[in-house]
Design a protein around this motif. Structure first.
Motif, PDB file in Angstrom:
ATOM      1  N   ARG A  46       1.200  -0.990   0.414  1.00  0.00           N
ATOM      2  CA  ARG A  46      -0.231  -0.251  -0.418  1.00  0.00           C
ATOM      3  C   ARG A  46       0.824   1.274  -0.121  1.00  0.00           C
ATOM      4  NH1 ARG A  46      -5.333  -1.819   2.884  1.00  0.00           N
ATOM      5  NH2 ARG A  46      -4.583  -4.331   2.687  1.00  0.00           N
ATOM      6  N   GLU A  47       1.618   0.889   0.612  1.00  0.00           N
ATOM      7  CA  GLU A  47       3.078   2.684   0.762  1.00  0.00           C
ATOM      8  C   GLU A  47       3.493   2.385  -0.799  1.00  0.00           C
ATOM      9  OE1 GLU A  47       6.303   0.929   2.704  1.00  0.00           O
ATOM     10  OE2 GLU A  47       7.354   2.612   3.225  1.00  0.00           O
ATOM     11  N   ASP A  48       3.605   1.782  -1.936  1.00  0.00           N
ATOM     12  CA  ASP A  48       4.227   1.816  -2.918  1.00  0.00           C
ATOM     13  C   ASP A  48       3.333   2.293  -3.603  1.00  0.00           C
ATOM     14  OD1 ASP A  48       6.788   1.055  -2.384  1.00  0.00           O
ATOM     15  OD2 ASP A  48       6.312  -1.462  -3.503  1.00  0.00           O
ATOM     16  N   ILE A  50       0.655   7.192  -6.531  1.00  0.00           N
ATOM     17  CA  ILE A  50      -0.030   7.750  -6.620  1.00  0.00           C
ATOM     18  C   ILE A  50       0.513   9.776  -6.527  1.00  0.00           C
ATOM     19  CG2 ILE A  50      -2.499   9.039  -6.560  1.00  0.00           C
ATOM     20  CD1 ILE A  50      -3.277   5.977  -5.714  1.00  0.00           C
ATOM     21  N   ASN A  51       1.036   9.836  -5.428  1.00  0.00           N
ATOM     22  CA  ASN A  51       1.948  11.318  -4.829  1.00  0.00           C
ATOM     23  C   ASN A  51       2.156  11.544  -6.067  1.00  0.00           C
ATOM     24  OD1 ASN A  51       0.626  11.260  -2.105  1.00  0.00           O
ATOM     25  ND2 ASN A  51       2.047  10.796  -1.845  1.00  0.00           N
ATOM     26  N   ILE A  53      -2.849  -6.648  -4.758  1.00  0.00           N
ATOM     27  CA  ILE A  53      -1.370  -6.525  -3.287  1.00  0.00           C
ATOM     28  C   ILE A  53      -2.698  -6.017  -2.163  1.00  0.00           C
ATOM     29  CG2 ILE A  53      -0.676  -4.190  -2.565  1.00  0.00           C
ATOM     30  CD1 ILE A  53       0.424  -3.571  -5.224  1.00  0.00           C
ATOM     31  N   GLU A  54      -3.512  -5.765  -2.269  1.00  0.00           N
ATOM     32  CA  GLU A  54      -4.353  -5.765  -0.951  1.00  0.00           C
ATOM     33  C   GLU A  54      -4.931  -7.239  -0.766  1.00  0.00           C
ATOM     34  OE1 GLU A  54      -6.131  -1.098  -1.391  1.00  0.00           O
ATOM     35  OE2 GLU A  54      -7.593  -2.622  -1.721  1.00  0.00           O
ATOM     36  N   LYS A  99      10.988   5.179  -1.250  1.00  0.00           N
ATOM     37  CA  LYS A  99      10.806   4.263  -0.716  1.00  0.00           C
ATOM     38  C   LYS A  99      11.198   3.657   0.530  1.00  0.00           C
ATOM     39  CE  LYS A  99       8.561   2.895  -4.138  1.00  0.00           C
ATOM     40  NZ  LYS A  99       8.475   1.898  -5.426  1.00  0.00           N
ATOM     41  N   LYS A 100      10.222   2.218   1.038  1.00  0.00           N
ATOM     42  CA  LYS A 100      10.749   1.240   1.804  1.00  0.00           C
ATOM     43  C   LYS A 100      11.783   2.091   2.981  1.00  0.00           C
ATOM     44  CE  LYS A 100       8.696  -2.425   0.334  1.00  0.00           C
ATOM     45  NZ  LYS A 100       8.517  -2.530  -1.340  1.00  0.00           N
TER      46      LYS A 100
END
Ligand code: AKG
Ligand code: FE2
Length: 351
Positions: free
Chosen positions: A17-19, A24-25, A60-61, A350-351
């Motif tokens: 979800r973080e990715d 999207i940002n 992903i979800e 990221k990550k």
């Protein structure tokens, strides 16, 4: 108008979800020409992109929900065969020769307070194979045996076995077992934090001062099932590959060049090194190092693979083509990349 090929590649690389939030940002942020990347697409491209994004988000979800159910099962219901595996204990887990590479300070309750690398012992026990590839003794034979016995126990348990197979890396989908799913993440986190981080800092001359995240799994090779692994690079910054046993022949791991360094069309000409697995011994290599595993010719091979991530290193390469610092302009936040006119590095790593 920008092509959406780059964005599609970025969507395919989303794993969490973080990715999704990160992508999207970046799609809606104003770019260097004023308009966002999304605004610069044709209507048709936007429609295709939306569909792809929705599909990928759903998968992903679903994967994350399944992972939560697995964690609940393994933490609350599963009865381990060897409970000792699940609590970090350096003396039990680590090879005595590896332990000699550190000065370990303990608290009164026996917990490790501080670990300092002993450079002289590292030189004595770690073999530098060149090209940032190192071989060293890592895990005790007792821990290796217990982990294999635990995997066999899991595979015999009807409920547990339902949860442990799945697509973990795209290469060896059926037989890998996620360390997180079976509740061993804390042990691997401590191993990285206390031992792998300081030794990597030394071996890679300060490039990996931090390793904040890991994704680890047990790989298995067996005649009639998976016997080898094609040449690839890992989605990791550094990889630790440890041989757990059991009895097997073949299965050597071979290495080529580093991602981006490879200049010839014939990949076989690139193979530069080969390594024969030995129980408890392992390799530390860059995720960007091309490698593969030869066929096993008999037996059953188990390996523990740890993909470790460094935020600082990750933010220095393009998430699309995964090359380091292609061309940096002087502008503080912009790095030029062959993938698109400008790849925007944000401070939101990221990550
Ligand atoms: O089987 C091995 O030793 C290598 C496995 C590997 O490279 C991987 O799973 O990424
Ligand atoms: Fe790999």
């Amino acid at each position: 108008m920008t092509s959406n090929i780059v964005i599609i590649t970025e969507i395919r690389q989303m794993n969490s979800r973080e990715d999704i939030c990160f992508l999207i940002n970046s799609l809606f942020e104003a770019g260097s020409y004023g308009a966002s990347r999304y605004e610069r697409l044709t209507n048709d491209s936007r429609r295709r992109l939306r569909q792809l994004l929705e599909m990928h988000c759903r998968s992903i979800e679903e994967a994350e929900d399944l992972s939560t159910r697995k964690s609940e099962y393994f933490s609350q219901i599963y009865q381990p065969r060897c409970p000792r595996l699940f609590k970090f204990d350096a003396d039990y887990m680590l090879d005595p020769a590896f332990l000699k590479c550190f000065k370990i300070q303990k608290q009164d309750d026996g917990q490790i307070r501080k670990v300092i690398v002993n450079t002289v012992m590292v030189q004595a026990h770690v073999e530098d194979m060149g090209n940032s590839l190192f071989s060293l003794p890592l895990i005790s034979s007792e821990f290796c045996k217990d982990l294999i016995d635990e995997i066999k126990h899991l595979q015999k348990d009807n409920d547990a076995s339902k949860y442990i197979t799945g697509k973990l890396n795209s290469m060896n989908p059926l037989t890998n077992i996620s360390i997180k799913d079976i509740g061993l993440s804390d042990v691997i986190d401590k191993f990285i934090e206390l031992f792998i981080k300081p030794i990597s800092n030394l071996l890679f001359s300060g490039v990996f001062t931090q390793l904040e995240n890991q994704h680890s799994f047990v790989v298995q090779y067996q005649i009639g099932k998976t016997v080898d692994l094609a040449l690839h690079t890992d989605n990791s910054d550094i990889t630790i590959n440890i041989c757990l046993g059991e009895e097997f022949e073949g299965g050597e791991i071979y290495f080529g060049s580093l991602r981006g360094e490879n200049k010839t069309a014939n990949i076989d000409n690139e193979i530069k090194k080969e390594y024969k697995h030995k129980l408890g011994r392992g390799l530390i290599h860059l995720g960007a190092h091309l490698h593969g595993a030869r066929k096993i010719t008999s037996g059953h091979r188990y390996g523990l693979i740890i993909w470790a991530y460094s935020k600082a290193v990750r933010s220095s390469y393009c998430p699309c083509c995964r090359h380091y610092n292609r061309i940096r302009t002087n502008t503080e936040d912009i790095a030029q990349c062959i993938c698109q006119p400008s790849f925007q590095l944000t401070t939101n790593n990221k990550k």
